[in-house]
Scaffold this active site. Sequence first.
Site, mmCIF file in Angstrom:
data_model
loop_
_atom_site.group_PDB
_atom_site.id
_atom_site.type_symbol
_atom_site.label_atom_id
_atom_site.label_comp_id
_atom_site.label_asym_id
_atom_site.label_seq_id
_atom_site.Cartn_x
_atom_site.Cartn_y
_atom_site.Cartn_z
ATOM 1 N N PHE A 6 0.848 -1.199 0.000
ATOM 2 C CA PHE A 6 0.000 0.000 0.000
ATOM 3 C C PHE A 6 0.882 1.246 0.000
ATOM 4 C CE2 PHE A 6 -2.526 3.341 2.076
ATOM 5 C CZ PHE A 6 -3.695 3.282 1.319
ATOM 6 N N GLY A 7 0.628 2.135 -0.971
ATOM 7 C CA GLY A 7 1.347 3.390 -1.062
ATOM 8 C C GLY A 7 0.486 4.547 -0.612
ATOM 9 N N GLU A 98 12.770 2.659 0.981
ATOM 10 C CA GLU A 98 12.156 3.065 2.251
ATOM 11 C C GLU A 98 13.091 2.816 3.442
ATOM 12 O OE1 GLU A 98 9.456 4.625 1.885
ATOM 13 O OE2 GLU A 98 8.805 3.973 -0.094
#
Length: 201
Positions: A6-7, A98
């Site tokens: 999920f972005g 990330e």
Amino acid sequence: MTYIVFGYGSLIFKPPPHVISEVHGFLKGYVRRFAQKSHDHRGTPEKPGRVVTLIHKEEWAAFSGSDAFPDEDIVWGIAYTIDPAFEKEVRGYLDYREKDGYTLEAVDVWGVESNGQETIVLHGVHCYVGRNDNPSFIGSEPLDALAHKIWESVGPSGPNKEYLYNLVEAVRKLAPESHDSHLYALEKRLRELDCLSDLGS
């Protein structure tokens, strides 16, 4: 199991590679805030920029002294299903992308049915979250100070303000009716800084 991520930040406007399908949806129980330092993408170790992270709503109260906004903001984003043949490659790519303080969590993604009923559309989706105990977490900052930091910061991935503008545009396209006061207030401040800069040049 299928690898789905999920972005809610840059992944919305710069998706991962090898996506075979995507689902637009939102999260419950989180707020999206520019509460994470960026030393490697939108800033430098000497002058870190600011990027978004997710904070559990019940935890945000401990960090929100400078954030006067209500917590009705809705975290819209995109859940990407990755081609299984490239799962290992994409996991490595995202872990590196990330790496500045983000940790994988499992989240449920919600959607809205045709009758207006909210329902969970995906369970246990992978999501990179900058938890409040990571070294890059900075918490709440006064809006004007935060806006100025974003406006002036630049990193290897480009200007920090470009990140914010791209994110605001992407969220508006995803859910035009969505309430995201934090994003829109920052955008307003940055546009004002742009105007002042243009007048002074």
